[in-house]
Design a protein around this motif. Sequence first.
Motif, PDB file in Angstrom:
ATOM      1  N   GLN A 156       0.829  -1.213   0.000  1.00 11.27           N
ATOM      2  CA  GLN A 156       0.000   0.000   0.000  1.00 11.27           C
ATOM      3  C   GLN A 156       0.863   1.263   0.000  1.00 11.27           C
ATOM      4  OE1 GLN A 156      -2.629  -0.326   3.321  1.00 11.27           O
ATOM      5  NE2 GLN A 156      -3.712  -2.152   2.507  1.00 11.27           N
ATOM      6  N   VAL A 157       1.973   1.198   0.786  1.00 12.97           N
ATOM      7  CA  VAL A 157       2.874   2.369   0.811  1.00 12.97           C
ATOM      8  C   VAL A 157       3.496   2.594  -0.569  1.00 12.97           C
ATOM      9  CG1 VAL A 157       5.038   3.233   1.759  1.00 12.97           C
ATOM     10  CG2 VAL A 157       3.325   2.245   3.269  1.00 12.97           C
ATOM     11  N   VAL A 158       3.860   1.501  -1.210  1.00 17.64           N
ATOM     12  CA  VAL A 158       4.439   1.616  -2.555  1.00 17.64           C
ATOM     13  C   VAL A 158       3.428   2.230  -3.524  1.00 17.64           C
ATOM     14  CG1 VAL A 158       5.278   0.291  -4.534  1.00 17.64           C
ATOM     15  CG2 VAL A 158       6.108  -0.226  -2.238  1.00 17.64           C
ATOM     16  N   ALA A 159       2.191   1.797  -3.389  1.00 21.34           N
ATOM     17  CA  ALA A 159       1.164   2.369  -4.278  1.00 21.34           C
ATOM     18  C   ALA A 159       0.950   3.843  -3.986  1.00 21.34           C
ATOM     19  CB  ALA A 159      -0.138   1.588  -4.119  1.00 21.34           C
ATOM     20  N   ALA A 160       0.950   4.218  -2.686  1.00 18.71           N
ATOM     21  CA  ALA A 160       0.779   5.637  -2.328  1.00 18.71           C
ATOM     22  C   ALA A 160       1.998   6.450  -2.752  1.00 18.71           C
ATOM     23  CB  ALA A 160       0.531   5.768  -0.822  1.00 18.71           C
ATOM     24  N   TYR A 161       3.210   5.846  -2.611  1.00 23.92           N
ATOM     25  CA  TYR A 161       4.426   6.537  -3.008  1.00 23.92           C
ATOM     26  C   TYR A 161       4.434   6.805  -4.510  1.00 23.92           C
ATOM     27  CZ  TYR A 161       9.356   7.679  -3.407  1.00 23.92           C
ATOM     28  OH  TYR A 161      10.537   8.313  -3.682  1.00 23.92           O
ATOM     29  N   ALA A 162       3.891   5.864  -5.247  1.00 27.27           N
ATOM     30  CA  ALA A 162       3.842   6.091  -6.698  1.00 27.27           C
ATOM     31  C   ALA A 162       2.915   7.246  -7.040  1.00 27.27           C
ATOM     32  CB  ALA A 162       3.382   4.812  -7.394  1.00 27.27           C
ATOM     33  N   LYS A 163       1.903   7.474  -6.243  1.00 28.23           N
ATOM     34  CA  LYS A 163       0.971   8.557  -6.518  1.00 28.23           C
ATOM     35  C   LYS A 163       1.518   9.889  -6.014  1.00 28.23           C
ATOM     36  CE  LYS A 163      -3.105   5.590  -6.345  1.00 28.23           C
ATOM     37  NZ  LYS A 163      -4.390   5.315  -5.652  1.00 28.23           N
ATOM     38  N   PRO A 180       5.014  10.948  -4.232  1.00 22.87           N
ATOM     39  CA  PRO A 180       6.296  10.564  -3.638  1.00 22.87           C
ATOM     40  C   PRO A 180       6.734  11.454  -2.497  1.00 22.87           C
ATOM     41  CG  PRO A 180       6.407  10.530  -6.039  1.00 22.87           C
ATOM     42  CD  PRO A 180       5.111  11.190  -5.692  1.00 22.87           C
ATOM     43  N   GLN A 181       6.619  12.800  -2.651  1.00 21.79           N
ATOM     44  CA  GLN A 181       7.107  13.710  -1.628  1.00 21.79           C
ATOM     45  C   GLN A 181       6.322  13.579  -0.333  1.00 21.79           C
ATOM     46  OE1 GLN A 181       9.867  15.506  -1.910  1.00 21.79           O
ATOM     47  NE2 GLN A 181       9.613  16.225   0.227  1.00 21.79           N
ATOM     48  N   VAL A 182       5.037  13.546  -0.456  1.00 20.48           N
ATOM     49  CA  VAL A 182       4.190  13.436   0.740  1.00 20.48           C
ATOM     50  C   VAL A 182       4.446  12.103   1.445  1.00 20.48           C
ATOM     51  CG1 VAL A 182       1.819  13.375   1.571  1.00 20.48           C
ATOM     52  CG2 VAL A 182       2.463  14.956  -0.259  1.00 20.48           C
ATOM     53  N   THR A 183       4.557  11.101   0.675  1.00 23.02           N
ATOM     54  CA  THR A 183       4.789   9.777   1.273  1.00 23.02           C
ATOM     55  C   THR A 183       6.141   9.718   1.935  1.00 23.02           C
ATOM     56  OG1 THR A 183       3.405   8.794  -0.461  1.00 23.02           O
ATOM     57  CG2 THR A 183       4.822   7.312   0.816  1.00 23.02           C
ATOM     58  N   ARG A 184       7.143  10.381   1.313  1.00 22.27           N
ATOM     59  CA  ARG A 184       8.482  10.373   1.914  1.00 22.27           C
ATOM     60  C   ARG A 184       8.466  11.095   3.241  1.00 22.27           C
ATOM     61  NH1 ARG A 184      10.727  12.898  -1.843  1.00 22.27           N
ATOM     62  NH2 ARG A 184      11.155  11.108  -3.190  1.00 22.27           N
ATOM     63  N   ASP A 185       7.829  12.289   3.257  1.00 25.91           N
ATOM     64  CA  ASP A 185       7.752  13.037   4.510  1.00 25.91           C
ATOM     65  C   ASP A 185       6.999  12.239   5.589  1.00 25.91           C
ATOM     66  OD1 ASP A 185       9.138  15.020   3.250  1.00 25.91           O
ATOM     67  OD2 ASP A 185       7.340  16.225   2.768  1.00 25.91           O
ATOM     68  N   ARG A 186       5.948  11.624   5.173  1.00 29.39           N
ATOM     69  CA  ARG A 186       5.168  10.847   6.156  1.00 29.39           C
ATOM     70  C   ARG A 186       5.982   9.685   6.717  1.00 29.39           C
ATOM     71  NH1 ARG A 186       1.368  11.540   9.863  1.00 29.39           N
ATOM     72  NH2 ARG A 186       0.341   9.562  10.336  1.00 29.39           N
ATOM     73  N   MET A 187       6.698   9.014   5.896  1.00 29.14           N
ATOM     74  CA  MET A 187       7.537   7.909   6.351  1.00 29.14           C
ATOM     75  C   MET A 187       8.629   8.398   7.281  1.00 29.14           C
ATOM     76  SD  MET A 187       7.898   5.688   2.830  1.00 29.14           S
ATOM     77  CE  MET A 187       9.054   4.565   3.565  1.00 29.14           C
ATOM     78  N   TYR A 188       9.200   9.609   6.938  1.00 26.67           N
ATOM     79  CA  TYR A 188      10.233  10.163   7.804  1.00 26.67           C
ATOM     80  C   TYR A 188       9.672  10.513   9.169  1.00 26.67           C
ATOM     81  CZ  TYR A 188      13.701  13.416   9.594  1.00 26.67           C
ATOM     82  OH  TYR A 188      14.601  14.060  10.404  1.00 26.67           O
ATOM     83  N   ILE A 189       8.516  11.131   9.175  1.00 33.73           N
ATOM     84  CA  ILE A 189       7.906  11.558  10.446  1.00 33.73           C
ATOM     85  C   ILE A 189       7.561  10.329  11.295  1.00 33.73           C
ATOM     86  CG2 ILE A 189       5.880  12.666  11.459  1.00 33.73           C
ATOM     87  CD1 ILE A 189       5.930  14.612   9.049  1.00 33.73           C
TER      88      ILE A 189
END
Length: 431
Positions: free
Chosen positions: A327-334, A336-345
Amino acid sequence: MLVSLLKRCGIKLSLNDPRWGHKPQGDHKAQEGRRPGEGPPDLDQLWRDFNARLNRLFGARGNGNNGGGDGGGPYRGSSGAGITAGVVAVIVGLIWLASGAFIVQEGQVGVVTTFGKLSHKTGAGFNWRWPYPIQAHETVNVSQIRTAEIGYRANVRNKQPQEALMLTDDENIIDIQFAVQYTLKDPVQWLFNNRDQDDSVRQIAETAIREVVGKSKMDFVLYEGREKVASDVHQMMQQISDRYALGALITNVTMQAVQPPEQVQEAFDDAVKAGQDRARARNEGEAYANQVIPQARGQAFRLMQDAEAYRSMVVENATGNASRFDQVVAAYAKAPQVTRDRMYIDTMQQIFSSTSKVMVDSRAGNPMIYLPLDKLLQQNAGHDAVGSRSGPQQVPAVPQSGAPADVLQAMDAVRQRDNRSRDSSRDRESR
């Protein structure tokens, strides 16, 4: 019979007869003045009277003076003597024939022999046979239960070692005392086929018990095999009795005492006690095993269940993490920046939530620790929990004297982020 015949002849055998023992004609003077019953009887006169009466009975005649002369001599006629002998012979013959009568009691059988050879058998009641020496008879009690004692006589304590001691299959000596009960099924075989029949039965019993015991172990004869030994002895005794045509029917074999010899009785008792102790120890071991083995099996089964549950948990967690990663991969594909920040947080939140945190003013060059953020966060969380239970309360303000403005801003930012993360976690849990 003799008395009735004398009465028919007219002879009175009475001591009250005044003519008893006296001459009928020539001794009247001797009888005068004597009362009846006095003096001994005259046997000669009695014999002459007897002959005279027999002559009158059978029509014989005397010599004219009726059996006596002037001298009072007895009558010597040959005819009268012959008749007398004939009567006596008849009487003796009747008595001889009467001696052949015999009575057989109930439960007995009479065996009649002619000149020593078997003639016939008779039942209960009155019977007759030809008298001795032509025939003879013998009664046999066929209903009586006879007993033969082997190893003792009349009492178990009265032992007969030559009969009781015998050797077993494992070369041990054993002392056996038993009794045999039997009846007669054929009186003819019992009387004519063997001598010393009771002793023969005892010898047959001793032979049978020695053969059976010689094929058995000592422990078997002493304990669990006593009934089997008695049954085998019964069967073997009947076979030997039929083979010898003894005419006996074995009804029962009873074991009175089966034990080791007296000389080794104490040692044998010690061996028996040791065997009992061994059996008791074995039973205790089996009881302990029956207690421990089910517990071990239960623990093993519980461990297997725990391992199975752990395996299922790990597999499910891995499956969930893999699904989350997809699911994260699918969200990251849509995005990327938001998903990266969210993963970092999220990563930093996990790191900071499990470590101690302090705020240091590095720009002022002062290594002094200003605020223990972890303690402050725990205190705020405690106040929030208390406020949620008891209503809105005023949270004491954190002392801010001496704290720079940028530190306070950072604290507010961290507090807001923590609140957002708690809200998001509550939302996920509610979903």
